[in-house]
Enzyme design. Structure first.
Site, mmCIF file in Angstrom:
data_model
loop_
_atom_site.group_PDB
_atom_site.id
_atom_site.type_symbol
_atom_site.label_atom_id
_atom_site.label_comp_id
_atom_site.label_asym_id
_atom_site.label_seq_id
_atom_site.Cartn_x
_atom_site.Cartn_y
_atom_site.Cartn_z
ATOM 1 N N ASN A 9 0.870 -1.177 0.000
ATOM 2 C CA ASN A 9 0.000 0.000 0.000
ATOM 3 C C ASN A 9 0.910 1.232 0.000
ATOM 4 O O ASN A 9 1.476 1.577 1.031
ATOM 5 C CB ASN A 9 -0.889 -0.021 1.254
ATOM 6 C CG ASN A 9 -1.715 1.245 1.417
ATOM 7 O OD1 ASN A 9 -1.837 2.037 0.473
ATOM 8 N ND2 ASN A 9 -2.269 1.442 2.604
ATOM 9 N N LYS A 11 0.151 4.234 -0.274
ATOM 10 C CA LYS A 11 -0.525 5.424 0.286
ATOM 11 C C LYS A 11 -0.302 6.621 -0.652
ATOM 12 O O LYS A 11 -0.249 6.431 -1.859
ATOM 13 C CB LYS A 11 -0.025 5.697 1.707
ATOM 14 C CG LYS A 11 -0.063 4.451 2.585
ATOM 15 C CD LYS A 11 0.095 4.757 4.042
ATOM 16 C CE LYS A 11 0.229 3.461 4.818
ATOM 17 N NZ LYS A 11 0.085 3.628 6.240
ATOM 18 N N HIS A 95 -9.587 1.063 4.930
ATOM 19 C CA HIS A 95 -8.303 1.285 5.628
ATOM 20 C C HIS A 95 -8.534 2.272 6.777
ATOM 21 O O HIS A 95 -9.333 3.202 6.662
ATOM 22 C CB HIS A 95 -7.264 1.837 4.646
ATOM 23 C CG HIS A 95 -5.876 1.818 5.203
ATOM 24 N ND1 HIS A 95 -5.426 2.760 6.085
ATOM 25 C CD2 HIS A 95 -4.848 0.952 5.021
ATOM 26 C CE1 HIS A 95 -4.173 2.472 6.422
ATOM 27 N NE2 HIS A 95 -3.801 1.384 5.786
ATOM 28 N N GLU A 97 -6.886 4.674 7.811
ATOM 29 C CA GLU A 97 -6.656 6.091 7.481
ATOM 30 C C GLU A 97 -7.861 6.687 6.766
ATOM 31 O O GLU A 97 -8.163 7.869 6.929
ATOM 32 C CB GLU A 97 -5.363 6.225 6.643
ATOM 33 C CG GLU A 97 -4.129 5.969 7.509
ATOM 34 C CD GLU A 97 -2.911 5.457 6.759
ATOM 35 O OE1 GLU A 97 -2.884 5.492 5.519
ATOM 36 O OE2 GLU A 97 -1.962 4.998 7.453
ATOM 37 N N GLU A 167 -5.438 -5.139 10.778
ATOM 38 C CA GLU A 167 -4.464 -4.072 10.945
ATOM 39 C C GLU A 167 -4.711 -3.345 12.266
ATOM 40 O O GLU A 167 -5.524 -2.407 12.314
ATOM 41 C CB GLU A 167 -4.593 -3.073 9.790
ATOM 42 C CG GLU A 167 -4.262 -3.664 8.447
ATOM 43 C CD GLU A 167 -3.635 -2.635 7.530
ATOM 44 O OE1 GLU A 167 -2.521 -2.857 7.068
ATOM 45 O OE2 GLU A 167 -4.258 -1.578 7.301
ATOM 46 N N GLY A 173 2.309 2.307 10.735
ATOM 47 C CA GLY A 173 3.227 3.430 10.556
ATOM 48 C C GLY A 173 3.919 3.858 11.838
ATOM 49 O O GLY A 173 4.537 4.932 11.884
ATOM 50 N N SER A 213 3.383 -2.126 10.355
ATOM 51 C CA SER A 213 4.849 -2.076 10.490
ATOM 52 C C SER A 213 5.543 -3.401 10.138
ATOM 53 O O SER A 213 6.529 -3.770 10.772
ATOM 54 C CB SER A 213 5.239 -1.616 11.901
ATOM 55 O OG SER A 213 4.769 -0.297 12.124
HETATM 56 C C1 PEP Z 1 -0.837 0.084 6.009
HETATM 57 O O1 PEP Z 1 -0.844 1.176 5.513
HETATM 58 O O2 PEP Z 1 -1.766 -0.680 5.772
HETATM 59 C C2 PEP Z 1 0.285 -0.304 6.864
HETATM 60 C C3 PEP Z 1 0.222 -1.462 7.446
HETATM 61 O O3 PEP Z 1 1.321 0.588 6.995
HETATM 62 P P1 PEP Z 1 2.756 0.317 7.677
HETATM 63 O O4 PEP Z 1 3.263 -0.980 7.096
HETATM 64 O O5 PEP Z 1 3.587 1.479 7.283
HETATM 65 O O6 PEP Z 1 2.532 0.204 9.141
#
Ligand code: PEP
Length: 254
Positions: A9, A11, A95, A97, A167, A173, A213
């Site tokens: 992803n 983003k 998601h 976000e 998640e 992040g 992460s």
């Molecule tokens: C995500 O955006 O779905 C995500 C898991 O980000 P990150 O790997 O940066 O934590």
């Protein structure tokens, strides 16, 4: 056995040149991959050039969101058919976000998932708890609520075609990853829920990714667990060598 699925992803990152360079590097690096599914989810303007850059590879294309209407006066939105027309077969929906910054709710996520499935896209549906919710032992109720609402009205044949991404919001992040045990516990809980809502056979078919992460250092431990069917990767998907290592762990365990 469920083969692993690793999705990057991006983003709101990358530009035209950088995205093509990344795909070209990974096309060479990941030529050997045969079992693990690899999906790239760039921002909308980069979907088509990324699709072109990945020809002659097994890579697949996904979008980061879509609207449920077919067309019309919805400035800034994109439809399922638009995504299909540029070669997408996956779309990330719900998601955290999008839920946090763009006011998406279980109800609107449900409408998007419904449309994506109808159009023939495979939704990657994201669910997960905040740190506050985890600390107050609400993880299970939050996950149950999200899953029930996001999948409301869907029959077994619909659910077969989607991917779930667990998640935990506190891990996205932040550099804080859920331990493999923490992730597996929730993945098993989700599978039990699927079994209750549908049946055990379906619960064993649906792939559940972990996201939060994931990087080259923790991917092997996470993806080595049979209940973790892949990873949704944010930050580390922007770095070719890191992403290649994550896919390597996926391939090894597929
Ligand atoms: C995500 O955006 O779905 C995500 C898991 O980000 P990150 O790997 O940066 O934590």
């Amino acid at each position: 056995m469920r083969n692993k699925i690793i999705a990057g992803n991006w983003k709101m990152n990358m530009d035209l040149t950088g995205s093509i360079e990344l795909i070209e590097e990974l096309s060479i690096e990941l030529k050997y991959v045969q079992k693990c599914d690899v999906v790239f989810c760039p921002p909308f303007p980069l979907l088509l050039p990324v699709k072109e850059a990945m020809k002659n590879t097994r890579f697949e294309l996904g979008a980061q969101n879509m609207f449920w209407e077919d067309k019309g006066a919805y400035t800034g939105e994109v439809s399922a058919n638009m995504l299909l027309s540029v070669g997408c077969n996956y779309v990330i929906l719900g998601h955290s976000e999008r839920r946090k910054y763009f006011n998406e709710t279980n109800e609107t996520v449900n409408k998007r998932v419904q449309k994506a499935l109808l159009a023939g896209l495979k939704p990657i549906v994201c669910i997960g708890e905040t740190l506050e919710e985890r600390e107050s032992e609400q993880t299970r109720s939050v996950i149950e609520n999200q899953l029930k609402y996001d999948l409301q009205g869907f029959c077994r044949d619909d659910v077969v075609n989607l991917i779930l991404a667990y998640e935990p919001i506190w891990a996205i992040g932040t550099g804080k990853t859920a331990t493999p045990d923490q992730a597996v516990e929730v993945h098993q809980f989700i599978r039990d829920l699927l079994s209750k809502l549908y049946d055990e056979e379906l619960a064993q078919i649906v792939r559940i990714q972990y996201g939060g992460s994931v990087n080259n250092a923790n991917a092997r431990d996470l993806l080595g667990r049979s209940d973790i069917d892949g990873a949704l990767v944010g930050g580390a998907s922007l770095k070719a060598q890191q992403f290649a290592k994550i896919v390597e762990a996926g391939e090894l365990n597929s």
